[in-house]
Design a protein around this motif. Sequence first.
Motif, PDB file in Angstrom:
ATOM      1  N   ASP A 284       0.961  -1.119   0.155  1.00 62.87           N
ATOM      2  CA  ASP A 284      -0.130   0.082   0.073  1.00 62.87           C
ATOM      3  C   ASP A 284       0.719   1.410   0.142  1.00 62.87           C
ATOM      4  O   ASP A 284       1.823   1.368   0.559  1.00 62.87           O
ATOM      5  N   THR A 285       0.295   2.235  -0.579  1.00 59.68           N
ATOM      6  CA  THR A 285       1.141   3.598  -0.668  1.00 59.68           C
ATOM      7  C   THR A 285       0.558   4.282   0.581  1.00 59.68           C
ATOM      8  O   THR A 285      -0.601   4.687   0.893  1.00 59.68           O
ATOM      9  N   TRP A 286       1.783   4.963   1.456  1.00 58.49           N
ATOM     10  CA  TRP A 286       1.338   5.654   2.572  1.00 58.49           C
ATOM     11  C   TRP A 286       1.000   6.943   2.045  1.00 58.49           C
ATOM     12  O   TRP A 286       1.797   7.484   0.918  1.00 58.49           O
ATOM     13  N   PHE A 287       0.435   7.801   2.747  1.00 60.68           N
ATOM     14  CA  PHE A 287       0.433   9.306   2.791  1.00 60.68           C
ATOM     15  C   PHE A 287       0.071   9.821   4.095  1.00 60.68           C
ATOM     16  O   PHE A 287      -0.544   9.151   4.638  1.00 60.68           O
ATOM     17  N   GLY A 288       0.496  11.215   4.017  1.00 58.21           N
ATOM     18  CA  GLY A 288       0.285  11.923   5.316  1.00 58.21           C
ATOM     19  C   GLY A 288       0.559  13.428   5.206  1.00 58.21           C
ATOM     20  O   GLY A 288       1.175  13.755   4.178  1.00 58.21           O
ATOM     21  N   VAL A 289       0.073  14.127   6.069  1.00 60.47           N
ATOM     22  CA  VAL A 289       0.404  15.496   6.055  1.00 60.47           C
ATOM     23  C   VAL A 289       1.806  16.046   6.925  1.00 60.47           C
ATOM     24  O   VAL A 289       1.540  16.151   8.202  1.00 60.47           O
ATOM     25  N   THR A 290       2.712  15.739   6.538  1.00 57.67           N
ATOM     26  CA  THR A 290       4.212  16.343   7.221  1.00 57.67           C
ATOM     27  C   THR A 290       4.145  17.893   6.952  1.00 57.67           C
ATOM     28  O   THR A 290       4.574  18.521   7.897  1.00 57.67           O
ATOM     29  N   TYR A 291       3.790  18.430   5.727  1.00 58.24           N
ATOM     30  CA  TYR A 291       3.942  19.687   5.569  1.00 58.24           C
ATOM     31  C   TYR A 291       2.625  20.361   5.128  1.00 58.24           C
ATOM     32  O   TYR A 291       1.891  19.553   4.809  1.00 58.24           O
ATOM     33  N   ARG A 292       2.467  21.636   5.514  1.00 59.30           N
ATOM     34  CA  ARG A 292       0.896  22.018   4.956  1.00 59.30           C
ATOM     35  C   ARG A 292       0.862  21.681   3.620  1.00 59.30           C
ATOM     36  O   ARG A 292      -0.425  21.636   3.281  1.00 59.30           O
ATOM     37  N   GLU A 293       1.817  21.934   2.844  1.00 61.40           N
ATOM     38  CA  GLU A 293       1.567  21.861   1.180  1.00 61.40           C
ATOM     39  C   GLU A 293       1.152  20.356   0.784  1.00 61.40           C
ATOM     40  O   GLU A 293       0.816  20.011  -0.381  1.00 61.40           O
ATOM     41  N   ASP A 294       1.367  19.576   1.695  1.00 55.88           N
ATOM     42  CA  ASP A 294       0.878  18.014   1.663  1.00 55.88           C
ATOM     43  C   ASP A 294      -0.572  17.849   1.470  1.00 55.88           C
ATOM     44  O   ASP A 294      -1.183  16.794   1.004  1.00 55.88           O
ATOM     45  N   LYS A 295      -1.226  18.965   2.213  1.00 56.25           N
ATOM     46  CA  LYS A 295      -2.692  18.486   2.307  1.00 56.25           C
ATOM     47  C   LYS A 295      -3.525  18.177   1.031  1.00 56.25           C
ATOM     48  O   LYS A 295      -4.357  17.364   0.951  1.00 56.25           O
ATOM     49  N   ASP A 296      -3.342  19.211   0.142  1.00 56.52           N
ATOM     50  CA  ASP A 296      -4.110  19.196  -1.196  1.00 56.52           C
ATOM     51  C   ASP A 296      -3.851  17.482  -2.031  1.00 56.52           C
ATOM     52  O   ASP A 296      -4.604  17.028  -2.291  1.00 56.52           O
ATOM     53  N   SER A 297      -2.790  17.221  -1.835  1.00 63.44           N
ATOM     54  CA  SER A 297      -2.353  15.703  -2.830  1.00 63.44           C
ATOM     55  C   SER A 297      -3.083  14.599  -1.487  1.00 63.44           C
ATOM     56  O   SER A 297      -3.488  13.714  -2.085  1.00 63.44           O
ATOM     57  N   VAL A 298      -3.154  15.095  -0.479  1.00 66.66           N
ATOM     58  CA  VAL A 298      -3.767  13.871   0.540  1.00 66.66           C
ATOM     59  C   VAL A 298      -5.264  13.954   0.395  1.00 66.66           C
ATOM     60  O   VAL A 298      -5.945  12.903   0.109  1.00 66.66           O
TER      61      VAL A 298
END
Length: 320
Positions: A284-298
């Motif tokens: 499975d591909t992990w994703f998460g919000v490390t940086y604020r800019e990550d939110k849109d892709s999440v």
Amino acid sequence: MKKTTLLIMAAGIGSRFGKGIKQLEPVGPNGEIIMDYSIHDAIEAGFNKIIFVIRKDIESDFKERIGERIEKICKSLNVEIAYAFQDLTLVPEECVVPKDRIKPWGTGQAVLAAKNLIHESFAVINADDYYGKEAFQKLHDWLILEHDEKALAMAGFILKNTLSDNGGVTRGVCTILEGHTHLKDVVETSNIIKTVNFDTEKVEVKSNGIMLDPESYVSMNMWGFPAKKDENPIFMKILEQEFKNFFEKEVSVNPQESEFLLPILISKLLRNQNYTVKVLKTNDTWFGVTYREDKDSVVKSFQRLLNDGVYRKDLYSDLN
């Protein structure tokens, strides 16, 4: 069914995220946060108790945004909910908190904060990571089996599937024993970034300029700790003793920045105390919000999962 607990570490300050509490950022179509999907997947896999480890200063926001809602959902599904609080002052009696220390003591202390609430086999996850369904199912299925008291488990993720497009991340980079089933070592590795080699057009992964194998396995702090029937997990006793050792050896040297981290502790147990860690591999591909800019892709990633039928728009409606 054997009782299994999921402990969710949600006390992180999230300094890289900027303003706000990243664990509570909405990412789903109805305002769901990443934890919602982890809780859904855990219940679907068979976990029947959830413990949130939070800080007192986010308790009100946490309960308003997720706690009270999740309590109602879990009550209807016969899943128990409990809270533990990680605090800077939660240290062994003989230990002194250094002056001017601000942040808590790390993931090891977060787990230890829940020691009086856990009386069964349990798993640990981060609040701001999406792990995927496969990891929860494999970890639950491992936990309900009987194991030696020095046997642990870890969900293993492929490094290239766990990186941010917006900056460096820290991962527990794993060395797997021959046969590809058990962990040999895990090294906390910081500032891992991915770049494109314009000559080969391939993605490369580096940490502070050193090349890493993008296909290697990493720990995303998704661990399994077994307990024998009617006994508390022996790992908690180990954790208490090692926390005392940490104060004696680490805090005295680096009082402001030292952290009591699960991967470092488990690596030590592997080397010195004959522990074993079963690596439960997931693609499975992990994703998460490390940086604020990550939110849109999440947000876009969850929308794709909804479009593919992995989740329903009414997230918990498929559980019973």
